[in-house]
Design a protein around this motif. Structure first.
Motif, PDB file in Angstrom:
ATOM      1  N   MET A  22       0.957  -1.386  -0.026  1.00 47.39           N
ATOM      2  CA  MET A  22      -0.614  -0.549  -0.084  1.00 47.39           C
ATOM      3  C   MET A  22       1.170   1.317  -0.290  1.00 47.39           C
ATOM      4  SD  MET A  22      -2.609  -0.968   2.755  1.00 47.39           S
ATOM      5  CE  MET A  22      -4.274  -1.946   2.548  1.00 47.39           C
ATOM      6  N   LEU A  23       1.488   1.400   0.942  1.00 41.76           N
ATOM      7  CA  LEU A  23       2.855   2.359   0.670  1.00 41.76           C
ATOM      8  C   LEU A  23       3.799   2.301  -0.431  1.00 41.76           C
ATOM      9  CD1 LEU A  23       4.380   2.848   4.844  1.00 41.76           C
ATOM     10  CD2 LEU A  23       1.912   3.793   3.669  1.00 41.76           C
ATOM     11  N   ARG A  24       4.001   1.565  -0.861  1.00 42.34           N
ATOM     12  CA  ARG A  24       4.610   1.713  -2.136  1.00 42.34           C
ATOM     13  C   ARG A  24       4.237   1.844  -3.603  1.00 42.34           C
ATOM     14  NH1 ARG A  24       6.999  -4.298  -2.252  1.00 42.34           N
ATOM     15  NH2 ARG A  24       8.852  -3.123  -0.787  1.00 42.34           N
ATOM     16  N   GLY A  25       3.099   1.556  -3.366  1.00 38.71           N
ATOM     17  CA  GLY A  25       2.392   1.651  -4.768  1.00 38.71           C
ATOM     18  C   GLY A  25       0.964   3.332  -4.729  1.00 38.71           C
ATOM     19  N   ASN A  26       1.238   4.058  -3.239  1.00 35.43           N
ATOM     20  CA  ASN A  26       0.006   4.858  -3.175  1.00 35.43           C
ATOM     21  C   ASN A  26       1.189   6.180  -2.755  1.00 35.43           C
ATOM     22  OD1 ASN A  26      -2.555   3.343  -3.813  1.00 35.43           O
ATOM     23  ND2 ASN A  26      -1.224   2.421  -2.772  1.00 35.43           N
ATOM     24  N   ASN A  27       0.566   7.131  -2.854  1.00 33.41           N
ATOM     25  CA  ASN A  27       1.721   8.391  -2.703  1.00 33.41           C
ATOM     26  C   ASN A  27       1.039   8.889  -1.189  1.00 33.41           C
ATOM     27  OD1 ASN A  27       2.942  11.338  -2.152  1.00 33.41           O
ATOM     28  ND2 ASN A  27       0.774  12.329  -2.760  1.00 33.41           N
ATOM     29  N   ILE A  28       0.827   7.886  -0.282  1.00 32.92           N
ATOM     30  CA  ILE A  28       0.241   8.035   1.187  1.00 32.92           C
ATOM     31  C   ILE A  28       1.153   9.331   1.996  1.00 32.92           C
ATOM     32  CG2 ILE A  28       0.598   6.941   3.882  1.00 32.92           C
ATOM     33  CD1 ILE A  28      -1.566   5.761   1.620  1.00 32.92           C
ATOM     34  N   LYS A  29       0.145  10.127   2.246  1.00 33.88           N
ATOM     35  CA  LYS A  29       0.980  11.425   2.857  1.00 33.88           C
ATOM     36  C   LYS A  29       1.521  11.077   4.108  1.00 33.88           C
ATOM     37  CE  LYS A  29      -2.763  14.153   0.318  1.00 33.88           C
ATOM     38  NZ  LYS A  29      -3.935  15.177   0.272  1.00 33.88           N
ATOM     39  N   ARG A  30       0.770  10.524   5.147  1.00 36.54           N
ATOM     40  CA  ARG A  30       0.965  10.049   6.201  1.00 36.54           C
ATOM     41  C   ARG A  30       0.487   9.368   6.991  1.00 36.54           C
ATOM     42  NH1 ARG A  30       2.610  12.964  11.280  1.00 36.54           N
ATOM     43  NH2 ARG A  30       2.955  15.173  10.212  1.00 36.54           N
ATOM     44  N   LEU A  31       0.995   7.669   8.428  1.00 31.71           N
ATOM     45  CA  LEU A  31       0.812   7.408   8.365  1.00 31.71           C
ATOM     46  C   LEU A  31       0.676   7.031   9.925  1.00 31.71           C
ATOM     47  CD1 LEU A  31      -0.582   4.149   8.342  1.00 31.71           C
ATOM     48  CD2 LEU A  31       2.393   3.761   8.454  1.00 31.71           C
ATOM     49  N   THR A  32      -1.007   7.135  10.265  1.00 31.36           N
ATOM     50  CA  THR A  32      -0.509   7.323  12.083  1.00 31.36           C
ATOM     51  C   THR A  32      -1.256   5.799  12.164  1.00 31.36           C
ATOM     52  OG1 THR A  32      -2.367   9.656  11.170  1.00 31.36           O
ATOM     53  CG2 THR A  32      -2.510   8.535  13.727  1.00 31.36           C
ATOM     54  N   VAL A  33      -0.851   5.139  13.772  1.00 29.71           N
ATOM     55  CA  VAL A  33      -1.424   4.043  14.262  1.00 29.71           C
ATOM     56  C   VAL A  33      -1.916   4.545  15.819  1.00 29.71           C
ATOM     57  CG1 VAL A  33      -0.496   1.791  15.092  1.00 29.71           C
ATOM     58  CG2 VAL A  33       0.390   3.658  12.670  1.00 29.71           C
ATOM     59  N   VAL A  34      -3.096   4.027  15.837  1.00 30.19           N
ATOM     60  CA  VAL A  34      -4.354   4.258  16.832  1.00 30.19           C
ATOM     61  C   VAL A  34      -4.225   3.000  17.881  1.00 30.19           C
ATOM     62  CG1 VAL A  34      -6.153   4.903  18.053  1.00 30.19           C
ATOM     63  CG2 VAL A  34      -5.044   6.370  16.277  1.00 30.19           C
ATOM     64  N   HIS A  35      -3.745   2.489  18.958  1.00 26.34           N
ATOM     65  CA  HIS A  35      -3.315   1.192  19.502  1.00 26.34           C
ATOM     66  C   HIS A  35      -3.687   1.675  20.997  1.00 26.34           C
ATOM     67  CE1 HIS A  35       0.586   1.849  21.642  1.00 26.34           C
ATOM     68  NE2 HIS A  35       0.445   2.775  21.107  1.00 26.34           N
ATOM     69  N   MET A  36      -3.903   0.012  20.744  1.00 23.94           N
ATOM     70  CA  MET A  36      -4.570   0.202  23.081  1.00 23.94           C
ATOM     71  C   MET A  36      -3.260  -0.363  23.147  1.00 23.94           C
ATOM     72  SD  MET A  36      -8.105   0.388  22.572  1.00 23.94           S
ATOM     73  CE  MET A  36      -8.742  -0.367  24.092  1.00 23.94           C
ATOM     74  N   GLU A  37      -3.460   0.052  24.662  1.00 24.70           N
ATOM     75  CA  GLU A  37      -2.124   0.454  25.690  1.00 24.70           C
ATOM     76  C   GLU A  37      -1.729  -1.435  25.878  1.00 24.70           C
ATOM     77  OE1 GLU A  37      -2.660   1.428  29.665  1.00 24.70           O
ATOM     78  OE2 GLU A  37      -4.670   1.053  29.581  1.00 24.70           O
ATOM     79  N   VAL A  38      -2.318  -2.261  25.634  1.00 32.93           N
ATOM     80  CA  VAL A  38      -1.221  -3.381  25.990  1.00 32.93           C
ATOM     81  C   VAL A  38      -0.444  -4.184  24.890  1.00 32.93           C
ATOM     82  CG1 VAL A  38      -3.897  -4.505  26.988  1.00 32.93           C
ATOM     83  CG2 VAL A  38      -3.330  -4.580  24.424  1.00 32.93           C
ATOM     84  N   PRO A  39       0.132  -4.681  26.375  1.00 32.92           N
ATOM     85  CA  PRO A  39       1.624  -4.776  25.265  1.00 32.92           C
ATOM     86  C   PRO A  39       1.533  -5.806  23.234  1.00 32.92           C
ATOM     87  CG  PRO A  39       1.324  -5.278  27.324  1.00 32.92           C
ATOM     88  CD  PRO A  39       0.094  -5.895  26.708  1.00 32.92           C
ATOM     89  N   CYS A  40       0.355  -6.516  23.186  1.00 36.96           N
ATOM     90  CA  CYS A  40       0.751  -6.826  22.639  1.00 36.96           C
ATOM     91  C   CYS A  40       0.256  -6.676  21.347  1.00 36.96           C
ATOM     92  CB  CYS A  40       0.505  -8.232  21.747  1.00 36.96           C
ATOM     93  SG  CYS A  40      -1.603  -7.917  22.525  1.00 36.96           S
ATOM     94  N   CYS A  41      -0.359  -5.073  20.935  1.00 31.86           N
ATOM     95  CA  CYS A  41      -1.161  -4.537  20.148  1.00 31.86           C
ATOM     96  C   CYS A  41      -0.103  -3.845  19.436  1.00 31.86           C
ATOM     97  CB  CYS A  41      -2.234  -3.469  21.299  1.00 31.86           C
ATOM     98  SG  CYS A  41      -3.146  -2.520  19.363  1.00 31.86           S
ATOM     99  N   SER A  42       1.383  -2.872  20.432  1.00 33.79           N
ATOM    100  CA  SER A  42       2.211  -2.369  19.949  1.00 33.79           C
ATOM    101  C   SER A  42       3.222  -3.265  19.366  1.00 33.79           C
ATOM    102  CB  SER A  42       3.577  -2.025  21.466  1.00 33.79           C
ATOM    103  OG  SER A  42       3.876  -3.312  21.437  1.00 33.79           O
ATOM    104  N   GLY A  43       2.572  -4.067  18.523  1.00 32.71           N
ATOM    105  CA  GLY A  43       3.043  -5.141  16.612  1.00 32.71           C
ATOM    106  C   GLY A  43       2.843  -4.219  15.539  1.00 32.71           C
ATOM    107  N   LEU A  44       1.300  -3.297  16.317  1.00 33.15           N
ATOM    108  CA  LEU A  44       0.753  -2.174  15.090  1.00 33.15           C
ATOM    109  C   LEU A  44       1.734  -1.064  14.526  1.00 33.15           C
ATOM    110  CD1 LEU A  44      -3.018  -1.695  15.735  1.00 33.15           C
ATOM    111  CD2 LEU A  44      -1.689  -3.684  13.479  1.00 33.15           C
ATOM    112  N   ILE A  45       2.432  -1.082  15.408  1.00 39.27           N
ATOM    113  CA  ILE A  45       3.688   0.077  15.339  1.00 39.27           C
ATOM    114  C   ILE A  45       4.568  -0.977  14.998  1.00 39.27           C
ATOM    115  CG2 ILE A  45       5.043   1.952  16.991  1.00 39.27           C
ATOM    116  CD1 ILE A  45       3.544   1.904  18.587  1.00 39.27           C
ATOM    117  N   ALA A  46       5.342  -1.776  15.214  1.00 35.21           N
ATOM    118  CA  ALA A  46       6.700  -2.707  14.362  1.00 35.21           C
ATOM    119  C   ALA A  46       5.702  -2.534  13.338  1.00 35.21           C
ATOM    120  CB  ALA A  46       7.047  -3.630  14.840  1.00 35.21           C
ATOM    121  N   ILE A  47       5.010  -2.974  13.128  1.00 35.21           N
ATOM    122  CA  ILE A  47       4.212  -3.134  11.581  1.00 35.21           C
ATOM    123  C   ILE A  47       5.102  -2.246  10.620  1.00 35.21           C
ATOM    124  CG2 ILE A  47       2.657  -3.793  10.156  1.00 35.21           C
ATOM    125  CD1 ILE A  47       2.024  -5.949  12.250  1.00 35.21           C
TER     126      ILE A  47
END
Length: 245
Positions: A194-219
């Motif tokens: 998605m990022l490679r094929g589109n001119n994405i202006k900004r990516l915002t990640v909204v995640h929960m405070e539980v530890p496993c949800c930080s996996g979205l940030i890593a992705i």
């Protein structure tokens, strides 16, 4: 058995140690200046440590590994003088609900009804501008991704945060997913495309405070690194109580 487990790239690891406290099972230690997975059976494979690595040195791989052992975790933490996470140990051997991960801890939230004067009159308009929203279902060529301000949100976030539409979704294209229950590698490949094929202006990640949800940030970080573009990244952490951390 073949299962998902943490993989640490020692060439990328700078030994900062931020991953160590995020691993509730104590499966990671700094050895000779590098983060090490000290035993396969201490790692639940949920990736709570992923989002805390500033170098992107930690990923989840699927390989042959010893089965995760909650009893071994409790014994290991006792030797280290650390308390076992809630849900670990012999008393927790009912059907598994996330291997003791805080995201699966059952709780009641004492929420008082808002005063009538505080409620808005009428029906608030949805800010959702596209369909579908689940990351697995959104093709990288979807027209609403072109020149988009992209929001990647954990499945639970819109339910926990009452003003999700107004504060976060307005004007953005939306992707939702769960790094704990879904295929993180598939998410990474899809987001990179998605990022490679589109001119994405900004990516915002909204995640929960539980530890496993930080996996979205890593992705998100890994996808930005892999796409070959300089995409601005913002992260927002939502508390289980519904507040912004």
């Amino acid at each position: 058995m073949i299962r998902e487990i943490v993989k640490i790239d020692e060439e990328k690891c700078n030994g900062c140690g931020l991953c160590v406290p995020s691993c509730a099972e104590g499966a990671i230690k700094i050895v000779n200046g590098k983060a090490k997975l000290i035993a396969d059976n201490l790692c639940d494979g949920l990736g709570a440590c992923l989002g805390d690595c500033p170098e992107g040195a930690i990923t989840i791989e699927r390989r042959e590994a010893e089965e995760f052992d909650e009893v071994a975790v409790e014994e290991h933490l006792n030797k280290e003088g650390k308390p076992a996470p809630a849900g670990h140990g012999p008393a927790a051997h009912a059907p598994a609900h996330g291997g003791g991960c805080p995201s699966a801890r059952v709780m009641n939230i004492d929420r008082q009804p808002a005063p009538a004067a505080a409620e808005e009159a009428g029906t608030r308009q949805s800010q959702l501008r596209q369909w579908p929203v689940q990351m697995h279902l959104v093709p990288p060529t979807a027209p609403f991704l072109r020149d988009a301000d992209l929001l990647l949100a954990a499945d639970c976030a819109p339910f926990a945060y009452a003003d999700f539409h107004k504060d976060f979704l307005a004007g953005k294209a939306l992707l939702i997913g769960c790094p704990k229950l879904d295929d993180g590698q598939a998410y990474l490949e899809k987001l990179t495309a998605m990022l490679r094929g589109n001119n994405i202006k900004r990516l915002t990640v909204v995640h929960m405070e539980v530890p496993c949800c930080s996996g979205l940030i890593a992705i998100a970080r890994q996808a930005i690194a892999a796409c070959g573009k300089d995409v601005p990244l913002e992260t927002i952490r939502i508390g289980i109580q519904g507040d912004v951390k």
